[in-house]
Scaffold this motif. Sequence first.
Motif, mmCIF file in Angstrom:
data_model
loop_
_atom_site.group_PDB
_atom_site.id
_atom_site.type_symbol
_atom_site.label_atom_id
_atom_site.label_comp_id
_atom_site.label_asym_id
_atom_site.label_seq_id
_atom_site.Cartn_x
_atom_site.Cartn_y
_atom_site.Cartn_z
ATOM 1 N N GLY A 3 -8.662 -5.273 24.889
ATOM 2 C CA GLY A 3 -9.439 -4.419 24.001
ATOM 3 C C GLY A 3 -8.563 -3.855 22.907
ATOM 4 N N ALA A 4 -9.198 -3.404 21.834
ATOM 5 C CA ALA A 4 -8.467 -2.882 20.678
ATOM 6 C C ALA A 4 -7.844 -1.525 21.005
ATOM 7 N N ARG A 17 -1.692 -8.763 18.656
ATOM 8 C CA ARG A 17 -2.209 -9.323 17.403
ATOM 9 C C ARG A 17 -2.988 -8.235 16.678
ATOM 10 N N VAL A 18 -2.731 -8.133 15.387
ATOM 11 C CA VAL A 18 -3.406 -7.128 14.562
ATOM 12 C C VAL A 18 -4.887 -7.473 14.452
ATOM 13 N N GLN A 19 -5.725 -6.484 14.677
ATOM 14 C CA GLN A 19 -7.167 -6.639 14.544
ATOM 15 C C GLN A 19 -7.679 -6.012 13.246
ATOM 16 N N GLU A 20 -7.119 -4.833 12.902
ATOM 17 C CA GLU A 20 -7.597 -4.114 11.720
ATOM 18 C C GLU A 20 -6.528 -3.134 11.249
ATOM 19 N N VAL A 73 -4.742 -3.111 17.313
ATOM 20 C CA VAL A 73 -4.257 -4.402 17.817
ATOM 21 C C VAL A 73 -4.914 -4.718 19.152
ATOM 22 N N GLU A 74 -4.738 -5.966 19.566
ATOM 23 C CA GLU A 74 -5.122 -6.404 20.894
ATOM 24 C C GLU A 74 -3.904 -7.081 21.503
#
Length: 79
Positions: A3-4, A17-20, A73-74
Amino acid sequence: MRGAKKITEIPLRYACRVQEVQGEDRFRLFDLGFFRGSRVLPLYACMGGGTRVYRVKDTLIALRDRDAENISVEVADNG
């Protein structure tokens, strides 16, 4: 650990990993390599706290926690 999350919540040595990226400084963070899909590895917490060192695109970058909190991130596979 799925989850973020904020990048500051990720334990050291856990790839993510970057999500936003949000906030006023998001374009500066984009220029540093923090954009959607980028693999990031938190490596070190600086003495005294408030700053962490991240590996992004084979480069080490130190960010203040108050700036890094704008990066969601996740956790990636760490195998």
